[in-house]
Write a protein that holds these residues in place. Structure first.
Motif, PDB file in Angstrom:
ATOM      1  N   GLU A  42       0.628  -1.539   0.447  1.00 33.16           N
ATOM      2  CA  GLU A  42       0.299  -0.411  -0.117  1.00 33.16           C
ATOM      3  C   GLU A  42       0.971   1.728   0.337  1.00 33.16           C
ATOM      4  OE1 GLU A  42      -0.263   0.385   4.661  1.00 33.16           O
ATOM      5  OE2 GLU A  42      -1.961  -0.193   3.471  1.00 33.16           O
ATOM      6  N   ARG A  43       1.981   1.143   0.042  1.00 32.72           N
ATOM      7  CA  ARG A  43       3.313   1.971   0.029  1.00 32.72           C
ATOM      8  C   ARG A  43       4.541   1.817  -0.867  1.00 32.72           C
ATOM      9  NH1 ARG A  43       0.948   2.248   5.043  1.00 32.72           N
ATOM     10  NH2 ARG A  43       0.439   4.454   5.934  1.00 32.72           N
ATOM     11  N   ILE A  44       4.956   2.596  -1.282  1.00 32.70           N
ATOM     12  CA  ILE A  44       6.285   2.678  -2.059  1.00 32.70           C
ATOM     13  C   ILE A  44       7.095   3.194  -1.428  1.00 32.70           C
ATOM     14  CG2 ILE A  44       7.353   2.988  -3.993  1.00 32.70           C
ATOM     15  CD1 ILE A  44       4.720   2.723  -5.981  1.00 32.70           C
ATOM     16  N   VAL A  45       8.204   2.456  -0.964  1.00 38.04           N
ATOM     17  CA  VAL A  45       8.850   3.051   0.002  1.00 38.04           C
ATOM     18  C   VAL A  45      10.449   3.346  -1.007  1.00 38.04           C
ATOM     19  CG1 VAL A  45      10.524   2.859   2.034  1.00 38.04           C
ATOM     20  CG2 VAL A  45       8.310   2.240   2.009  1.00 38.04           C
ATOM     21  N   GLU A 117      11.845 -10.272   0.010  1.00 36.02           N
ATOM     22  CA  GLU A 117      11.957  -8.858  -1.064  1.00 36.02           C
ATOM     23  C   GLU A 117      10.851  -8.031   0.775  1.00 36.02           C
ATOM     24  OE1 GLU A 117       9.857  -9.585  -4.430  1.00 36.02           O
ATOM     25  OE2 GLU A 117       7.896 -10.128  -3.197  1.00 36.02           O
ATOM     26  N   TRP A 118      11.002  -6.742   0.999  1.00 34.42           N
ATOM     27  CA  TRP A 118       9.966  -6.520   1.093  1.00 34.42           C
ATOM     28  C   TRP A 118       9.236  -6.106   0.694  1.00 34.42           C
ATOM     29  CZ3 TRP A 118      12.219  -7.031   6.559  1.00 34.42           C
ATOM     30  CH2 TRP A 118      13.536  -7.353   6.985  1.00 34.42           C
ATOM     31  N   GLY A 119       8.201  -5.743   1.960  1.00 33.23           N
ATOM     32  CA  GLY A 119       7.951  -6.321   3.122  1.00 33.23           C
ATOM     33  C   GLY A 119       6.830  -5.636   3.686  1.00 33.23           C
ATOM     34  N   TYR A 127       4.728  -2.898   2.110  1.00 31.21           N
ATOM     35  CA  TYR A 127       5.613  -1.704   0.818  1.00 31.21           C
ATOM     36  C   TYR A 127       6.183  -2.743  -0.063  1.00 31.21           C
ATOM     37  CZ  TYR A 127       8.805  -2.412   4.802  1.00 31.21           C
ATOM     38  OH  TYR A 127       9.778  -2.830   5.033  1.00 31.21           O
ATOM     39  N   GLN A 128       6.185  -1.601  -0.896  1.00 34.34           N
ATOM     40  CA  GLN A 128       7.421  -2.430  -2.038  1.00 34.34           C
ATOM     41  C   GLN A 128       8.799  -1.704  -1.831  1.00 34.34           C
ATOM     42  OE1 GLN A 128       5.099  -2.445  -5.770  1.00 34.34           O
ATOM     43  NE2 GLN A 128       6.669  -0.747  -6.352  1.00 34.34           N
ATOM     44  N   GLN A 129       9.637  -1.509  -2.135  1.00 35.60           N
ATOM     45  CA  GLN A 129      10.534  -0.948  -2.779  1.00 35.60           C
ATOM     46  C   GLN A 129      10.802  -0.613  -4.147  1.00 35.60           C
ATOM     47  OE1 GLN A 129      13.586  -3.880  -1.385  1.00 35.60           O
ATOM     48  NE2 GLN A 129      13.720  -3.107   0.972  1.00 35.60           N
ATOM     49  N   GLY A 130      10.736   0.365  -4.150  1.00 36.56           N
ATOM     50  CA  GLY A 130      11.020   1.643  -5.739  1.00 36.56           C
ATOM     51  C   GLY A 130       9.800   1.519  -6.247  1.00 36.56           C
TER      52      GLY A 130
END
Length: 252
Positions: A42-45, A117-119, A127-130
């Motif tokens: 639900e978020r991109i970090v 992977e995160w997480g 959240y996902q990374q980029g």
């Protein structure tokens, strides 16, 4: 032991958990894991990374291991951090069948491996990374990998380090605004595979660009939280907003 490819700060969450390379004795506990976990990010970090690739040449040259693989399953993985850190983050373990080893880097690459992977944060918000979307069962493509000696899991050398093959067309996990994305995205799988084979030909070894390895984090450096990282909402408000518990495993 190398530092992780992604450093993260997300509110009061335990950002140190994203640092791959932290001592295994401090990360194997499930204590502090969220009671529920969102089914999808639900978020991109965004955060600092060990490498920022601008060419396929440098990605191939720097990644110690390159495999062609297929995702078999995904499950909740290790937790890192605790109450004293503001909460525990939890990884996602992706089981990858190795269909071909294109570069081994001196590692003994197994027939199946677990890619981390995160997480989820301490509240179970995903959240996902980029631009690195969560892996899904059936995904197939090219994985540019590294491994930390203190962990049993593998990791991408960068969030740029996955190229999926969908119906004969490849799709990059790199930032769409960066130069590497434009060099990969939308090419035919046949064309991209041919470039990898050309670059990995021993006759061309001297032409590969190998980026300098980062200095490994040690001691308290492994627990430092970067201050300049940011998060953004999921595009188009298409999100599991955490308002209702979503048990794991999920459809993703």
């Amino acid at each position: 032991m190398k530092s992780g490819y992604f450093l993260r700060a997300f509110g009061g969450a335990a950002a140190a958990g994203v640092l791959v390379g932290i001592l295994a004795t401090s990360v194997q506990s499930a204590e502090g894991a969220a009671a529920h976990r969102d089914a999808r990010p639900e978020r991109i970090v965004h955060g600092r990374e060990d490498f920022s690739f601008t060419t396929v040449n440098s990605l191939v040259g720097t990644a110690p291991v390159i495999v062609r693989g297929t995702v078999l399953s995904a499950a909740a993985g290790r937790t890192v951090g605790g109450e004293e850190d503001g909460g525990a983050d939890q990884a996602r373990n992706v089981t990858l069948r190795v269909d071909a080893v294109m570069k081994s880097g001196g590692y003994s690459v197994p027939a199946t491996l677990v890619l981390e992977e995160w997480g989820w944060d301490s509240a179970g918000n995903a959240y996902q990374q980029g631009n690195l979307a969560w892996s899904e069962v059936g995904d197939t493509g090219y994985y540019f990998l590294d491994k930390d000696v203190m962990l049993t899991t593998w990791r991408l050398v960068s969030t740029q380090g996955r190229v999926l093959n969908k119906s004969g067309v490849v799709h990059s996990s790199a930032d769409p605004s960066g130069p590497l994305y434009a060099l990969i995205e939308g090419r035919t799988n046949t064309d991209f595979y041919a470039e990898l084979k050309r670059l990995l030909d021993p006759a061309n070894a001297g032409q590969l660009t190998v980026l300098p390895q980062p200095v490994p984090a040690t001691g308290e450096q492994q627990n430092e939280v970067p201050e300049d990282d940011v998060t953004e909402a999921w595009p188009d408000d298409s999100t599991d907003d955490g308002s209702e518990p979503t048990p794991y495993p999920s459809s993703s």
